[in-house]
Design an enzyme around this catalytic site. Structure first.
Site, PDB file in Angstrom:
ATOM      1  N   ARG A  12       0.841  -1.200   0.000  1.00 29.70           N
ATOM      2  CA  ARG A  12       0.000   0.000   0.000  1.00 29.70           C
ATOM      3  C   ARG A  12       0.876   1.251   0.000  1.00 29.70           C
ATOM      4  O   ARG A  12       1.020   1.914  -1.016  1.00 29.70           O
ATOM      5  CB  ARG A  12      -0.957  -0.007   1.199  1.00 29.70           C
ATOM      6  CG  ARG A  12      -2.133   0.994   1.045  1.00 29.70           C
ATOM      7  CD  ARG A  12      -1.746   2.430   1.330  1.00 29.70           C
ATOM      8  NE  ARG A  12      -1.244   2.620   2.674  1.00 29.70           N
ATOM      9  CZ  ARG A  12      -0.671   3.731   3.080  1.00 29.70           C
ATOM     10  NH1 ARG A  12      -0.505   4.763   2.257  1.00 29.70           N
ATOM     11  NH2 ARG A  12      -0.207   3.837   4.327  1.00 29.70           N
ATOM     12  N   ASP A  13       1.547   1.558   1.105  1.00 26.09           N
ATOM     13  CA  ASP A  13       2.441   2.719   1.106  1.00 26.09           C
ATOM     14  C   ASP A  13       3.568   2.515   0.097  1.00 26.09           C
ATOM     15  O   ASP A  13       3.999   3.445  -0.578  1.00 26.09           O
ATOM     16  CB  ASP A  13       3.012   2.955   2.505  1.00 26.09           C
ATOM     17  CG  ASP A  13       3.299   4.424   2.781  1.00 26.09           C
ATOM     18  OD1 ASP A  13       3.526   5.170   1.820  1.00 26.09           O
ATOM     19  OD2 ASP A  13       3.286   4.821   3.960  1.00 26.09           O
ATOM     20  N   SER A 166       3.579  11.057   8.703  1.00 21.36           N
ATOM     21  CA  SER A 166       3.515  11.054   7.239  1.00 21.36           C
ATOM     22  C   SER A 166       4.680  11.769   6.582  1.00 21.36           C
ATOM     23  O   SER A 166       4.991  11.513   5.416  1.00 21.36           O
ATOM     24  CB  SER A 166       2.224  11.729   6.772  1.00 21.36           C
ATOM     25  OG  SER A 166       1.112  11.278   7.488  1.00 21.36           O
ATOM     26  N   HIS A 197       8.088   7.087   9.009  1.00 24.38           N
ATOM     27  CA  HIS A 197       8.813   7.265   7.748  1.00 24.38           C
ATOM     28  C   HIS A 197      10.260   7.638   8.057  1.00 24.38           C
ATOM     29  O   HIS A 197      10.566   8.127   9.146  1.00 24.38           O
ATOM     30  CB  HIS A 197       8.150   8.337   6.883  1.00 24.38           C
ATOM     31  CG  HIS A 197       6.974   7.829   6.111  1.00 24.38           C
ATOM     32  ND1 HIS A 197       7.028   7.506   4.775  1.00 24.38           N
ATOM     33  CD2 HIS A 197       5.703   7.545   6.499  1.00 24.38           C
ATOM     34  CE1 HIS A 197       5.843   7.068   4.370  1.00 24.38           C
ATOM     35  NE2 HIS A 197       5.019   7.086   5.395  1.00 24.38           N
TER      36      HIS A 197
END
Length: 336
Positions: A12-13, A166, A197
């Protein structure tokens, strides 16, 4: 210590890194490797979630709903999850994902907009889905304000609220303090998770601090595949947790093999901690803006890092990808 669930979001990411061009065969291979390594939850959709395949976000090679169905067919033990951004994905999309076999949905909003998720959480619980809530760009507000947003999600039916870094902007206690604030607010009513991240290279360290602050679910992706400088690498998180005695149930050797032998050969470009992605972390820019900024840089002759700095100054959030062109045009005109 309570066992931690290590979730994987390669499909997904990680879709951002491959410009949403995953094929069914690639999804099968990754799901098989993750499942064999005892990963309990695998997230599968377009990088921007259900309904994300579009001109604004980038078109998928294969429908995310078809990829969900493939993943469900391949998984023997793992639960297949989908991401949904209210306003992009719909309740109808959610129902179709459920019909295709998805067992969980993670509903993502900007960190100050949890109220737009209520209807979707209610629909998900009615379908019997496990629910997670993503508070994106969690660095933008204080721990107390973030906890108040988590309360909205939990009251709506969310079973795990994630502090989502994010932009890769949170550094150590900035991550741990936010997790602790959520734990203090929701107590035993729901779990708290962390999604990191690597823009400032703190994704793994922040994941450890999140666990120490009370998080019970941690995200990663194989080889760190993801937006911006990438996610916390699942294989590094799993290995680090094993060294620290944090139980996940993940087979460390198999998850390392999944990254090295399965994922890396199929990916033309791995995320890197370079100037542009560091600027994203420094300025708090949404990680998925990176490829959009790179395309704008090529078109208008403005350095990617400068585009991202200006995007950060303007405070753009997910969903405003189209504004990156305006920034590039402005900078190009200013330099003329």
């Amino acid at each position: 210590m309570t066992r931690i669930r290590l979730n994987d979001t390669t499909l997904r990411d990680g879709s951002h890194s491959v410009r949403h061009q995953y094929t069914p065969e690639q999804v099968r291979a990754v799901v098989r490797a993750l499942d064999d390594a005892n990963i309990e939850m695998i997230e599968v959709t377009h990088g921007d979630g259900l309904g994300g395949s579009s001109f604004n976000y980038g078109f998928s090679h294969t429908s995310d709903l078809d990829l969900v169905e493939v993943a469900v067919d391949e998984a023997r033990n793992a639960k297949i999850a989908v991401l949904l951004l209210p306003g992009l994905g719909t309740v109808a999309d959610l129902k179709e994902a459920h019909a295709r076999g998805a067992g969980m949905v993670r509903i993502a909003t900007h960190c100050t907009e949890a109220d737009i998720s209520v209807r979707h959480f209610q629909a998900a619980r009615e379908l019997g889905l496990e629910t997670g809530g993503f508070l994106m760009l969690s660095h933008r507000i204080s721990p107390a304000e973030l906890a108040a947003q988590a309360r909205i999600m939990v009251d709506a039916g969310c079973q795990c609220v994630y502090v989502v870094d994010s932009a890769g902007a949170l550094i150590m206690e900035q991550a741990g303090d936010r997790v602790k604030a959520l734990v203090d607010e929701i107590g035993d009513e729901a779990q708290v998770g962390f999604h990191g991240h690597q823009n400032m290279s703190f994704g793994v360290a922040n994941s450890v601090l999140a666990v120490r602050a009370g998080a019970r679910q941690i995200d990663g992706s194989l080889a760190g595949l993801g937006a911006g400088a990438g996610n916390s690498p699942t294989e590094v998180v799993a290995t680090s947790f094993a060294v620290l005695g944090i139980e996940t149930g993940v087979d460390v050797e198999k998850i390392q093999a999944a990254a090295e032998d399965v994922l890396k050969p199929m990916v033309p470009r791995l995320p890197a901690i370079d100037r542009s992605s560091i600027v994203q972390g420094q300025m708090g820019v949404y990680s998925s803006f990176l490829l959009h900024a790179e395309r704008a840089s090529e078109r208008y002759g403005v350095p990617t890092a400068e585009i991202l700095r200006e995007v950060g100054r303007r405070g753009y959030v997910g969903g405003q990808e189209d504004m990156i062109i305006d920034v590039a045009v402005h900078l190009s005109d200013s330099a003329a």
